[in-house]
Design a protein around this motif. Structure first.
Motif, PDB file in Angstrom:
ATOM      1  N   TRP A  41      11.377 -13.705   1.293  1.00  0.00           N
ATOM      2  CA  TRP A  41      11.022 -12.441   1.925  1.00  0.00           C
ATOM      3  C   TRP A  41      11.971 -11.298   1.579  1.00  0.00           C
ATOM      4  CZ3 TRP A  41       6.739 -10.686   3.507  1.00  0.00           C
ATOM      5  CH2 TRP A  41       6.704  -9.492   4.234  1.00  0.00           C
ATOM      6  N   CYS A  42      13.239 -11.580   1.284  1.00  0.00           N
ATOM      7  CA  CYS A  42      14.158 -10.475   0.974  1.00  0.00           C
ATOM      8  C   CYS A  42      13.689  -9.680  -0.243  1.00  0.00           C
ATOM      9  CB  CYS A  42      15.578 -11.009   0.743  1.00  0.00           C
ATOM     10  SG  CYS A  42      15.690 -12.227  -0.586  1.00  0.00           S
ATOM     11  N   PHE A  43      12.885 -10.295  -1.118  1.00  0.00           N
ATOM     12  CA  PHE A  43      12.371  -9.576  -2.283  1.00  0.00           C
ATOM     13  C   PHE A  43      11.110  -8.786  -1.937  1.00  0.00           C
ATOM     14  CE2 PHE A  43      14.915 -12.996  -4.014  1.00  0.00           C
ATOM     15  CZ  PHE A  43      15.669 -12.336  -4.971  1.00  0.00           C
ATOM     16  N   ASN A  44      10.683  -8.848  -0.667  1.00  0.00           N
ATOM     17  CA  ASN A  44       9.589  -8.013  -0.166  1.00  0.00           C
ATOM     18  C   ASN A  44      10.097  -6.892   0.727  1.00  0.00           C
ATOM     19  OD1 ASN A  44       7.445  -9.473  -1.396  1.00  0.00           O
ATOM     20  ND2 ASN A  44       7.643 -11.058   0.177  1.00  0.00           N
ATOM     21  N   GLU A  45      11.414  -6.743   0.822  1.00  0.00           N
ATOM     22  CA  GLU A  45      11.994  -5.687   1.649  1.00  0.00           C
ATOM     23  C   GLU A  45      11.896  -4.343   0.925  1.00  0.00           C
ATOM     24  OE1 GLU A  45      13.067  -5.806   4.596  1.00  0.00           O
ATOM     25  OE2 GLU A  45      13.620  -7.872   5.084  1.00  0.00           O
ATOM     26  N   GLU A  46      11.673  -3.280   1.688  1.00  0.00           N
ATOM     27  CA  GLU A  46      11.523  -1.941   1.109  1.00  0.00           C
ATOM     28  C   GLU A  46      12.806  -1.485   0.417  1.00  0.00           C
ATOM     29  OE1 GLU A  46      10.111   2.590   2.390  1.00  0.00           O
ATOM     30  OE2 GLU A  46      10.084   0.929   3.855  1.00  0.00           O
ATOM     31  N   ALA A  47      13.966  -1.800   1.005  1.00  0.00           N
ATOM     32  CA  ALA A  47      15.234  -1.380   0.404  1.00  0.00           C
ATOM     33  C   ALA A  47      15.414  -1.986  -0.978  1.00  0.00           C
ATOM     34  CB  ALA A  47      16.400  -1.782   1.317  1.00  0.00           C
ATOM     35  N   VAL A  48      15.065  -3.268  -1.123  1.00  0.00           N
ATOM     36  CA  VAL A  48      15.177  -3.923  -2.425  1.00  0.00           C
ATOM     37  C   VAL A  48      14.194  -3.317  -3.413  1.00  0.00           C
ATOM     38  CG1 VAL A  48      14.898  -6.114  -3.647  1.00  0.00           C
ATOM     39  CG2 VAL A  48      16.046  -6.058  -1.423  1.00  0.00           C
ATOM     40  N   ALA A  49      12.965  -3.067  -2.958  1.00  0.00           N
ATOM     41  CA  ALA A  49      11.954  -2.485  -3.844  1.00  0.00           C
ATOM     42  C   ALA A  49      12.400  -1.117  -4.359  1.00  0.00           C
ATOM     43  CB  ALA A  49      10.626  -2.367  -3.110  1.00  0.00           C
ATOM     44  N   ARG A  50      12.942  -0.287  -3.481  1.00  0.00           N
ATOM     45  CA  ARG A  50      13.363   1.049  -3.917  1.00  0.00           C
ATOM     46  C   ARG A  50      14.604   0.972  -4.823  1.00  0.00           C
ATOM     47  NH1 ARG A  50      10.413   4.874  -1.756  1.00  0.00           N
ATOM     48  NH2 ARG A  50       9.283   4.492   0.186  1.00  0.00           N
ATOM     49  N   ALA A  51      15.502   0.035  -4.559  1.00  0.00           N
ATOM     50  CA  ALA A  51      16.672  -0.122  -5.424  1.00  0.00           C
ATOM     51  C   ALA A  51      16.263  -0.520  -6.832  1.00  0.00           C
ATOM     52  CB  ALA A  51      17.626  -1.164  -4.831  1.00  0.00           C
ATOM     53  N   ILE A  52      15.259  -1.411  -6.934  1.00  0.00           N
ATOM     54  CA  ILE A  52      14.776  -1.804  -8.255  1.00  0.00           C
ATOM     55  C   ILE A  52      14.068  -0.643  -8.944  1.00  0.00           C
ATOM     56  CG2 ILE A  52      13.179  -3.347  -9.464  1.00  0.00           C
ATOM     57  CD1 ILE A  52      13.750  -5.447  -7.327  1.00  0.00           C
ATOM     58  N   ALA A  53      13.258   0.089  -8.189  1.00  0.00           N
ATOM     59  CA  ALA A  53      12.512   1.215  -8.773  1.00  0.00           C
ATOM     60  C   ALA A  53      13.449   2.313  -9.262  1.00  0.00           C
ATOM     61  CB  ALA A  53      11.535   1.776  -7.742  1.00  0.00           C
TER      62      ALA A  53
ATOM     63  N   ALA B 243       8.935  -7.000  -5.324  1.00  0.00           N
ATOM     64  CA  ALA B 243       9.846  -6.776  -6.450  1.00  0.00           C
ATOM     65  C   ALA B 243       9.132  -6.915  -7.786  1.00  0.00           C
ATOM     66  CB  ALA B 243      11.018  -7.754  -6.376  1.00  0.00           C
ATOM     67  N   ASP B 244       8.132  -7.808  -7.862  1.00  0.00           N
ATOM     68  CA  ASP B 244       7.382  -7.974  -9.105  1.00  0.00           C
ATOM     69  C   ASP B 244       6.618  -6.706  -9.479  1.00  0.00           C
ATOM     70  OD1 ASP B 244       8.236 -10.601  -9.290  1.00  0.00           O
ATOM     71  OD2 ASP B 244       6.527 -11.375  -8.158  1.00  0.00           O
TER      72      ASP B 244
ATOM     73  N   ARG C 216       0.826  -1.218   0.000  1.00  0.00           N
ATOM     74  CA  ARG C 216       0.000   0.000   0.000  1.00  0.00           C
ATOM     75  C   ARG C 216       0.852   1.256   0.000  1.00  0.00           C
ATOM     76  NH1 ARG C 216      -3.119  -3.178   3.585  1.00  0.00           N
ATOM     77  NH2 ARG C 216      -2.024  -2.248   5.362  1.00  0.00           N
ATOM     78  N   LYS C 217       1.938   1.244   0.742  1.00  0.00           N
ATOM     79  CA  LYS C 217       2.810   2.422   0.835  1.00  0.00           C
ATOM     80  C   LYS C 217       3.449   2.749  -0.517  1.00  0.00           C
ATOM     81  CE  LYS C 217       7.020   4.043   3.172  1.00  0.00           C
ATOM     82  NZ  LYS C 217       8.067   3.693   4.163  1.00  0.00           N
TER      83      LYS C 217
END
Length: 462
Positions: free
Chosen positions: A225-237, A256-257, A130-131
């Motif tokens: 779960w590491c692919f649900n971490e905020e840091a990973v999501a922002r790095a990909i974005a 991440a998806d 959601r965030k």
């Protein structure tokens, strides 16, 4: 039976009582029965009596209004739990039913624990989703297109996992000419998220990959779960390179998806999405080669036709010279006429001025007018003479040019124009007979001769 010394006396009769199990045998059989009957169970209840000794293992009880069961969660399993449970929590556990043989305690060996209801990981997943959705990180407009023909493919995954093997196998089959660089990282555990972020940064700093596959093989929610971490999501974005998320199996969905530029259901599918099929390339190449060959043939045919048309339109230079000579004659006549007209006009003007002068009669004006008239006449004559010289020189030059292509010039080089007695030009020997009178025009003069013999071209070998 006892003797007088109160010692037991063995009976000679056989003991028919059933064999008694030892406590160890009983507990071992009970444990085997429990473990074979309950392979894995989910149990929900209230957490009670939680303890955490120095060994790192967790011991607690799970109870409801009527009963309770002892539980043990060893350090290797509880290290994955991010939130420490506390007394009174309503939780769900997954584990194996067994028996602690030393004390005969019925218990559950816990492999996973989460808050009852949706679960802590699922709650964290939905909250982060959601965030990031509110921030626009999932918007389709910000997603970068994948290059249709990548020059270099980067892969962020474990160097020892099945994912890299699947990716390399697919790429080797579809397009082995594209180079691949692996940016190794842990894909499970506490440090995995930070490792993935560093691997993505390394790929960007390296600057050779124009598409990046990020992922791993299948596993549990905790494993992924590491692919649900905020840091990973922002790095990909924030990654400047177009990214493809390839985490787990087709049913697995991670944060991440959502932030990646493209989601692939499996690592093998990601390799297929980023790489062209070389067999399609070869087929397209052959089709384009055929179209190019046909286009070149049509172009050559069209140009050949144009060349033929232009050749037909090309004019004989002698005709051009004849037209120029004719034009010069016309200009000369027009010039002579213009000069005569100009002289006539000047004479008329002189007469008119003379009449005006005669009418005015002042001698001084008459004298000045005569002087002006004389100078004007001289200039006019000089200009006309110069103009005539220029025209005469131009005419002589054109005459010389015409003389070069004139038949008379050809006669000057030793050729002759032969005519019969009727004045017709003789072009072939059979046109005359022995005894005929012929005339030959040469450069200077003309002569008459009588034909004594005639030979055809075949006889002379010409």
């Amino acid at each position: 039976m006892y003797n007088d010394g109160s010692e037991p006396v063995r009976s000679s009769l056989q003991d028919t009582r059933p064999r008694a199990l030892s406590v160890s045998e009983l507990n071992h059989q009970a444990r085997h029965l429990l473990e074979s009957s309950f392979m894995q169970v989910w149990v929900e209840g209230e957490l009670s009596g939680f303890s955490r000794p120095s060994s790192g293992h967790w011991y607690f009880s799970l109870k409801d209004r009527k009963c309770q069961v002892r539980c043990a969660m060893f350090r290797g399993m509880n290290q994955r739990i991010r939130t420490l449970p506390k007394e009174g929590d309503q939780v769900r556990i997954r584990g194996k039913v067994t028996l602690y043989e030393n004390r005969g305690d019925f218990q559950i060996i816990v492999e996973h624990i989460e808050p009852a209801g949706l679960g802590a990981l699922q709650l964290a997943f939905e909250e982060l989703k959601r965030k990031l959705l509110a921030e626009g990180l999932f918007d389709q407009a910000r997603k970068k297109p994948l290059p249709p023909l990548p020059r270099h493919i980067g892969v962020v995954t474990s160097p020892t996992g099945a994912a890299i093997h699947d990716i390399l196998t697919v790429l080797a089959r579809r397009c082995p000419a594209i180079p691949v660089t692996l940016y190794p990282t842990a894909v499970q555990g506490k440090t995995a998220a930070a490792d993935i972020v560093r691997a993505i940064e390394s790929a960007q700093n390296h600057g050779i990959a124009d598409v990046l596959i990020i992922g791993r093989g299948g596993g549990s929610l905790e494993d992924l779960w590491c692919f649900n971490e905020e840091a990973v999501a922002r790095a990909i974005a924030e990654c400047r390179i177009p990214t493809v998320s390839a985490v787990g199996h087709e049913v697995d969905v991670t944060i991440a998806d959502f932030v990646a530029d493209l989601r692939a259901p499996t690592p093998s599918a990601a390799a297929e999405k980023v790489s062209p099929d070389q067999s399609d390339w070869l087929r397209q190449l052959r089709e384009r080669e055929s179209r190019l060959s046909n286009a070149m043939a049509l172009t050559l045919k069209r140009l050949s036709t144009q060349l033929g048309h232009l050749g037909a339109r090309l004019r004989d230079p002698r005709r051009e010279l004849q037209e120029k000579a004719q034009r010069m004659d016309e200009l000369e006549l027009r010039l002579e006429k213009a000069i005569r007209q100009r002289l006539t006009n000047v004479a008329v003007r002189n007469d008119h001025l003379g009449q005006r002068l005669f009418m005015q009669s002042p001698r001084r004006q008459l004298s000045q007018s005569h002087e002006t008239l004389g100078r004007a006449s001289e200039r006019l004559v000089s200009v006309m003479q110069q103009h005539l010289r220029q025209r005469r020189d131009s005419l002589e030059h054109l005459a010389q040019t015409l003389n070069v292509v004139s038949p008379l010039a050809t006669l000057g080089r030793g050729y002759a124009i032969v005519r019969d007695s009727q004045g017709r030009i003789i072009r072939e020997a059979p046109d005359v007979s022995p005894g005929d009178t012929i005339s030959a025009r040469v450069a200077r003069g003309e002569m008459t001769a009588k034909v004594t013999s005639v030979k055809s071209a075949d006889e002379t070998g010409l």
